[in-house]
Scaffold this motif. Structure first.
Motif, PDB file in Angstrom:
ATOM      1  N   ASP A   9      23.156  54.769  50.627  1.00  0.00           N
ATOM      2  CA  ASP A   9      22.470  55.362  51.540  1.00  0.00           C
ATOM      3  C   ASP A   9      21.397  54.390  52.245  1.00  0.00           C
ATOM      4  OD1 ASP A   9      22.927  57.830  50.735  1.00  0.00           O
ATOM      5  OD2 ASP A   9      21.179  58.406  49.634  1.00  0.00           O
ATOM      6  N   LYS A  10      21.212  53.085  51.575  1.00  0.00           N
ATOM      7  CA  LYS A  10      20.602  52.040  52.092  1.00  0.00           C
ATOM      8  C   LYS A  10      21.670  51.151  52.932  1.00  0.00           C
ATOM      9  CE  LYS A  10      16.580  52.159  49.199  1.00  0.00           C
ATOM     10  NZ  LYS A  10      15.606  51.753  48.393  1.00  0.00           N
ATOM     11  N   GLY A  11      22.716  51.464  53.191  1.00  0.00           N
ATOM     12  CA  GLY A  11      23.779  50.433  54.098  1.00  0.00           C
ATOM     13  C   GLY A  11      24.266  49.447  53.029  1.00  0.00           C
ATOM     14  N   THR A  12      24.073  49.837  51.832  1.00  0.00           N
ATOM     15  CA  THR A  12      25.193  48.663  50.895  1.00  0.00           C
ATOM     16  C   THR A  12      26.147  49.589  50.130  1.00  0.00           C
ATOM     17  OG1 THR A  12      23.571  48.839  49.030  1.00  0.00           O
ATOM     18  CG2 THR A  12      23.298  47.449  50.536  1.00  0.00           C
ATOM     19  N   THR A  13      27.380  48.660  49.839  1.00  0.00           N
ATOM     20  CA  THR A  13      28.362  49.452  48.978  1.00  0.00           C
ATOM     21  C   THR A  13      28.604  48.534  47.680  1.00  0.00           C
ATOM     22  OG1 THR A  13      30.526  50.321  49.066  1.00  0.00           O
ATOM     23  CG2 THR A  13      30.103  48.246  50.284  1.00  0.00           C
ATOM     24  N   SER A  14      29.403  48.879  46.892  1.00  0.00           N
ATOM     25  CA  SER A  14      29.702  48.338  45.744  1.00  0.00           C
ATOM     26  C   SER A  14      31.230  47.559  45.748  1.00  0.00           C
ATOM     27  CB  SER A  14      29.755  49.185  44.435  1.00  0.00           C
ATOM     28  OG  SER A  14      30.188  48.452  43.258  1.00  0.00           O
ATOM     29  N   LEU A  15      31.099  46.128  45.316  1.00  0.00           N
ATOM     30  CA  LEU A  15      32.315  45.369  45.220  1.00  0.00           C
ATOM     31  C   LEU A  15      32.905  45.591  44.037  1.00  0.00           C
ATOM     32  CD1 LEU A  15      31.192  42.070  47.262  1.00  0.00           C
ATOM     33  CD2 LEU A  15      32.584  44.297  48.125  1.00  0.00           C
ATOM     34  N   VAL A  16      34.159  45.070  43.792  1.00  0.00           N
ATOM     35  CA  VAL A  16      34.580  44.971  42.528  1.00  0.00           C
ATOM     36  C   VAL A  16      34.039  44.233  41.368  1.00  0.00           C
ATOM     37  CG1 VAL A  16      36.694  44.382  41.113  1.00  0.00           C
ATOM     38  CG2 VAL A  16      37.128  45.273  43.311  1.00  0.00           C
ATOM     39  N   ILE A  34      42.150  48.047  55.522  1.00  0.00           N
ATOM     40  CA  ILE A  34      43.418  48.334  54.743  1.00  0.00           C
ATOM     41  C   ILE A  34      43.487  49.809  54.363  1.00  0.00           C
ATOM     42  CG2 ILE A  34      44.656  47.995  52.482  1.00  0.00           C
ATOM     43  CD1 ILE A  34      45.145  45.781  54.685  1.00  0.00           C
ATOM     44  N   ASP A  35      42.255  50.343  54.040  1.00  0.00           N
ATOM     45  CA  ASP A  35      42.237  51.942  53.610  1.00  0.00           C
ATOM     46  C   ASP A  35      42.725  52.753  54.855  1.00  0.00           C
ATOM     47  OD1 ASP A  35      41.665  54.279  52.320  1.00  0.00           O
ATOM     48  OD2 ASP A  35      39.681  54.341  53.098  1.00  0.00           O
ATOM     49  N   GLU A  36      41.992  52.285  55.920  1.00  0.00           N
ATOM     50  CA  GLU A  36      42.840  53.034  57.420  1.00  0.00           C
ATOM     51  C   GLU A  36      44.339  52.941  57.149  1.00  0.00           C
ATOM     52  OE1 GLU A  36      40.852  52.509  61.162  1.00  0.00           O
ATOM     53  OE2 GLU A  36      39.377  51.214  60.014  1.00  0.00           O
ATOM     54  N   VAL A  37      44.754  51.585  57.025  1.00  0.00           N
ATOM     55  CA  VAL A  37      46.356  51.659  57.016  1.00  0.00           C
ATOM     56  C   VAL A  37      47.055  52.619  55.887  1.00  0.00           C
ATOM     57  CG1 VAL A  37      48.170  50.087  56.565  1.00  0.00           C
ATOM     58  CG2 VAL A  37      46.072  49.226  57.729  1.00  0.00           C
ATOM     59  N   GLU A  66      46.175  47.731  45.781  1.00  0.00           N
ATOM     60  CA  GLU A  66      45.940  46.366  45.321  1.00  0.00           C
ATOM     61  C   GLU A  66      45.346  45.217  46.196  1.00  0.00           C
ATOM     62  OE1 GLU A  66      46.333  45.523  42.027  1.00  0.00           O
ATOM     63  OE2 GLU A  66      46.869  47.676  41.836  1.00  0.00           O
ATOM     64  N   VAL A  67      45.899  45.275  47.453  1.00  0.00           N
ATOM     65  CA  VAL A  67      45.483  44.479  48.494  1.00  0.00           C
ATOM     66  C   VAL A  67      43.966  44.745  48.678  1.00  0.00           C
ATOM     67  CG1 VAL A  67      45.583  44.058  51.057  1.00  0.00           C
ATOM     68  CG2 VAL A  67      47.635  44.390  49.842  1.00  0.00           C
ATOM     69  N   GLY A  68      43.972  46.130  48.832  1.00  0.00           N
ATOM     70  CA  GLY A  68      42.164  46.581  48.939  1.00  0.00           C
ATOM     71  C   GLY A  68      41.200  46.093  47.819  1.00  0.00           C
ATOM     72  N   ALA A  69      41.902  46.062  46.700  1.00  0.00           N
ATOM     73  CA  ALA A  69      41.002  45.657  45.334  1.00  0.00           C
ATOM     74  C   ALA A  69      40.945  44.193  45.396  1.00  0.00           C
ATOM     75  CB  ALA A  69      41.889  46.054  44.030  1.00  0.00           C
ATOM     76  N   GLU A  70      41.773  43.304  45.983  1.00  0.00           N
ATOM     77  CA  GLU A  70      41.694  41.834  45.966  1.00  0.00           C
ATOM     78  C   GLU A  70      40.551  41.610  47.031  1.00  0.00           C
ATOM     79  OE1 GLU A  70      44.452  37.679  47.065  1.00  0.00           O
ATOM     80  OE2 GLU A  70      45.370  39.508  46.161  1.00  0.00           O
ATOM     81  N   LEU A  71      40.703  42.124  48.223  1.00  0.00           N
ATOM     82  CA  LEU A  71      39.790  41.981  49.229  1.00  0.00           C
ATOM     83  C   LEU A  71      38.400  42.191  48.757  1.00  0.00           C
ATOM     84  CD1 LEU A  71      41.622  43.290  52.277  1.00  0.00           C
ATOM     85  CD2 LEU A  71      40.931  40.862  51.696  1.00  0.00           C
ATOM     86  N   ALA A  72      38.207  43.492  47.794  1.00  0.00           N
ATOM     87  CA  ALA A  72      36.771  43.993  47.605  1.00  0.00           C
ATOM     88  C   ALA A  72      36.486  42.843  46.259  1.00  0.00           C
ATOM     89  CB  ALA A  72      36.990  45.429  47.195  1.00  0.00           C
ATOM     90  N   SER A  73      37.015  42.116  45.867  1.00  0.00           N
ATOM     91  CA  SER A  73      36.751  41.143  45.038  1.00  0.00           C
ATOM     92  C   SER A  73      36.418  39.841  45.200  1.00  0.00           C
ATOM     93  CB  SER A  73      37.680  41.279  43.572  1.00  0.00           C
ATOM     94  OG  SER A  73      38.788  40.914  43.859  1.00  0.00           O
ATOM     95  N   ALA A  74      36.870  39.504  46.271  1.00  0.00           N
ATOM     96  CA  ALA A  74      36.685  38.182  46.893  1.00  0.00           C
ATOM     97  C   ALA A  74      35.140  37.938  47.115  1.00  0.00           C
ATOM     98  CB  ALA A  74      36.982  38.343  48.528  1.00  0.00           C
ATOM     99  N   GLY A  75      34.996  36.537  46.578  1.00  0.00           N
ATOM    100  CA  GLY A  75      33.640  36.035  46.410  1.00  0.00           C
ATOM    101  C   GLY A  75      33.027  36.434  44.996  1.00  0.00           C
ATOM    102  N   THR A  76      33.526  37.076  44.296  1.00  0.00           N
ATOM    103  CA  THR A  76      33.015  37.425  42.818  1.00  0.00           C
ATOM    104  C   THR A  76      33.594  37.005  41.840  1.00  0.00           C
ATOM    105  OG1 THR A  76      34.410  39.696  42.506  1.00  0.00           O
ATOM    106  CG2 THR A  76      32.760  39.761  44.117  1.00  0.00           C
TER     107      THR A  76
END
Length: 343
Positions: A9-16, A34-37, A66-76
């Motif tokens: 609700d405050k404009g943030t989302t959870s990464l892996v 990628i989700d749109e794809v 798997e592509v989306g999961a890799e992108l959502a874990s980048a920098g973690t």
């Protein structure tokens, strides 16, 4: 468990792994695209009736998770490579197989030929957008080379699938229009017997001696007009009986002569008569995208009692010169029948 969590609700989302990021974070743009794809491919798959391609699209959708999961874990601390070499190989093999089923085409494609290809083209353009985000993301985070390769191959793969459906649609329309075209060209002469002389037709075969006689006459005419030619004579199915190349004739003329003869046999019409029919408003629009089809002069069917028994294709000069030599070959064939030279 409720669908809504209120955590965003405050404009943030959870990464892996649980880290939070702004919803306008570049990583979110990347995996959101990628989700749109994945969704757009699902829409395309809903219209695809061919089981093999539908299964390939489903496999791609699963890989995109798997592509989306890799992108959502980048920098973690939870980042890991998820796209393997075999995922890329799968796309490359799919592209090669589909590309081998259609003729090559140089130029721009206007999307919308079929429902399937239209949706696949939309998915392809979304993949390209995802590529742009991922390319920028590499400047800030560790991103595997395989992930970039996969998205690049995916856009090519979707393009190959879209063109396959376009080509398949064109072929179906061409085959139907070709039947109508030949029906419209048929002239029924009620004063003639409707029975075909089966003995004559069965005896008439474009054998090598007959083809040689036709080619010799064409060569003679080619010398008269001073242009070295390539002459191809086929049977009624368009299979080559004889191919004659005069000295100094153009190498490119070999393939063109073969295609002219094949076209005349397959479509049962002189090739110059097909030009107008192949234009956008014509009955055979799209036929010139089909391999082995030529829609300019120099190819003529060979007939006995109105029935196609073979064809001739000539190339090497201008269209007018090719037609003149080919017509001389047709005349030699017809005179040979009368004089007993051809059989």
């Amino acid at each position: 468990m409720k669908i809504y969590t209120k955590t965003g609700d405050k404009g943030t989302t959870s990464l892996v792994g649980g880290d939070r990021a702004e919803k306008h974070d570049l990583r979110v743009w990347a995996y959101g695209t990628i989700d749109e794809v994945t969704s757009s491919i699902g829409l395309a798959r809903a219209y695809v009736k061919e089981k093999e391609i539908s299964e390939k699209l489903l496999k791609i959708q699963k890989t995109l998770f798997e592509v989306g999961a890799e992108l959502a874990s980048a920098g973690t601390d939870y980042y890991k490579r998820r796209i393997e070499d075999q995922d890329i190989t799968f796309l490359e093999e799919t592209i090669d197989k589909l590309d081998g089923l259609k003729p090559s085409y140089n130029g721009f494609i206007v999307p919308g030929g079929t429902i399937e290809s239209a949706h696949l083209d939309v998915a392809r353009t979304i993949v390209r957008r995802a590529e742009r985000y991922i390319s920028e993301l590499k400047n800030y985070y560790e991103i595997s080379d395989n992930l970039m390769k996969y998205t690049n191959r995916l856009s090519d793969g979707l393009y190959a699938m879209a063109r396959y459906f376009d080509y398949k649609d064109i072929m179906e329309k061409v085959e139907e229009n070709a039947r109508k075209f030949n029906q419209n060209r048929s002239v029924v002469n009620n004063s003639q017997s409707e029975e075909i002389d089966e003995i004559m037709i069965n005896r008439m075969v474009i054998d090598r001696e007959t083809a040689k006689h036709i080619a010799e006459k064409c060569v003679q005419k080619s010398y008269e007009i001073g242009v070295p030619m390539v002459i191809c004579v086929t049977d009624y199915s368009g299979n080559i009986t004889l191919l004659e190349r005069m000295d100094d004739s153009l190498l490119a003329s070999i393939e063109i002569a073969m295609k002219k003869a094949y076209t005349a046999a397959a479509l049962k019409a002189p090739t110059h008569e097909l030009r107008d029919a192949s234009l956008p408003a014509g009955e055979l629009y799209g036929i010139n995208t089909v391999d082995k089809i030529i829609t300019f002069g120099g190819g003529f069917p060979l007939k006995v009692n109105g029935t196609i028994v073979g064809a001739i294709g000539v190339s090497g000069g201008t269209v007018e010169e090719d037609m003149k030599v080919a017509q001389f070959g047709v005349k030699a064939f017809e005179e040979g029948l009368t004089n007993g030279v051809t059989k």
